[in-house]
Motif scaffolding. Structure first.
Motif, PDB file in Angstrom:
ATOM      1  N   LYS A 108       8.253   6.297  -2.432  1.00 57.45           N
ATOM      2  CA  LYS A 108       8.979   6.725  -3.630  1.00 57.45           C
ATOM      3  C   LYS A 108       8.682   8.188  -3.938  1.00 57.45           C
ATOM      4  N   ILE A 109       7.406   8.576  -3.821  1.00 63.27           N
ATOM      5  CA  ILE A 109       7.028   9.973  -4.031  1.00 63.27           C
ATOM      6  C   ILE A 109       7.717  10.856  -2.998  1.00 63.27           C
ATOM      7  N   TYR A 130       0.788  -1.225   0.000  1.00 65.48           N
ATOM      8  CA  TYR A 130       0.000   0.000   0.000  1.00 65.48           C
ATOM      9  C   TYR A 130       0.831   1.291   0.000  1.00 65.48           C
ATOM     10  N   TYR A 131       2.075   1.213   0.448  1.00 69.95           N
ATOM     11  CA  TYR A 131       2.803   2.448   0.677  1.00 69.95           C
ATOM     12  C   TYR A 131       4.095   2.589  -0.123  1.00 69.95           C
ATOM     13  N   ILE A 132       4.479   1.586  -0.911  1.00 69.84           N
ATOM     14  CA  ILE A 132       5.747   1.695  -1.632  1.00 69.84           C
ATOM     15  C   ILE A 132       5.731   2.874  -2.599  1.00 69.84           C
ATOM     16  N   LYS A 133       4.592   3.131  -3.227  1.00 67.64           N
ATOM     17  CA  LYS A 133       4.483   4.280  -4.119  1.00 67.64           C
ATOM     18  C   LYS A 133       4.626   5.573  -3.335  1.00 67.64           C
ATOM     19  N   ASP A 134       4.040   5.615  -2.141  1.00 68.93           N
ATOM     20  CA  ASP A 134       4.110   6.818  -1.319  1.00 68.93           C
ATOM     21  C   ASP A 134       5.541   7.146  -0.912  1.00 68.93           C
ATOM     22  N   TRP A 193      -2.309  13.315  -2.491  1.00 70.84           N
ATOM     23  CA  TRP A 193      -1.295  12.468  -1.862  1.00 70.84           C
ATOM     24  C   TRP A 193      -1.441  12.388  -0.345  1.00 70.84           C
TER      25      TRP A 193
END
Length: 212
Positions: free
Chosen positions: A20-21, A14-18, A135
């Motif tokens: 990275k951002i 759930y949070y890997i994209k977050d 975000w």
């Protein structure tokens, strides 16, 4: 939005994209810091530049991971961490533009300084709205005009606090002997951002991007 369990599996899912951002925002913030320093008359050496380029993404990446780990204890930890990261980016956008104005006009205090802070504030407003909506708070409403209106209202309150604090520091408190006018002007701006941060966060969370 209800957050999920903070197990390693869920962090990955759930949070890997977050994170990275967060790291990307940290890198952009480092670049804007470099630009602000150069415009302000100081060019960081290679070592300092390397520390910024690696350190800022490191702080934002692991700062958000730490907030994820704390979410069961502090439910607002993830949102506040993202809000703070966005605030850092918006602040550096403002500082980069302000330092350009300082360099062009030579004005670092007085009424025009206050006018600069008020005017440039809105350059960070659109960036803040977009990233906070999509975000930090992740609202899905299509009534963007209503959200933006509320966002502007809360931000104007933050602006009053921001400009008042910055003007108090720069125009009322005497500049220390060791500080340059440009450094003291930047100090006023940065301190003002922290003073208005609590107002903005809870205003955005409870009024602008309030969950149904």
């Amino acid at each position: 939005m209800k957050q999920n369990s903070n197990s390693i599996g869920n962090i990955t899912k759930y949070y890997i994209k977050d994170v990275k951002i967060a790291a990307l925002i940290g890198f952009v913030t480092a670049v804007l810091t470099f630009i602000s320093l150069v415009i302000g008359g100081y060019t960081p050496n290679f070592i300092l530049w390397t520390i910024m380029v690696l350190g800022f993404p490191f702080i934002t990446f692991f700062g958000l991971l730490f907030a994820i780990a704390l979410q069961d204890i502090f439910p607002n930890a993830i949102q506040f961490a993202k809000f703070a990261i966005i605030g850092g980016l918006s602040t550096l956008i403002i500082l980069a533009i302000l330092n350009a104005l300082f360099a062009i006009t030579g004005i670092t205090s007085g009424l025009l300084f206050s006018a600069f802070v008020a005017g440039i504030f809105f350059f960070g407003l659109l960036n803040g709205f977009f990233l906070n909506k999509h975000w930090a708070f992740k609202t899905r409403t299509n009534k963007i005009h209503i959200e933006f209106g509320k966002f502007v209202l809360i931000s104007i309150g933050g602006l009053i606090i921001n400009v008042g604090t910055a003007s108090l520091i720069v125009n009322v408190i005497s500049i220390p002997e060791w500080a340059s006018p440009t450094f003291w002007a930047n100090t006023g701006v940065v301190v003002a951002v922290f003073v208005s941060m609590a107002w903005n966060f809870y205003g955005y969370k409870l009024f602008v991007f309030k969950e149904d």
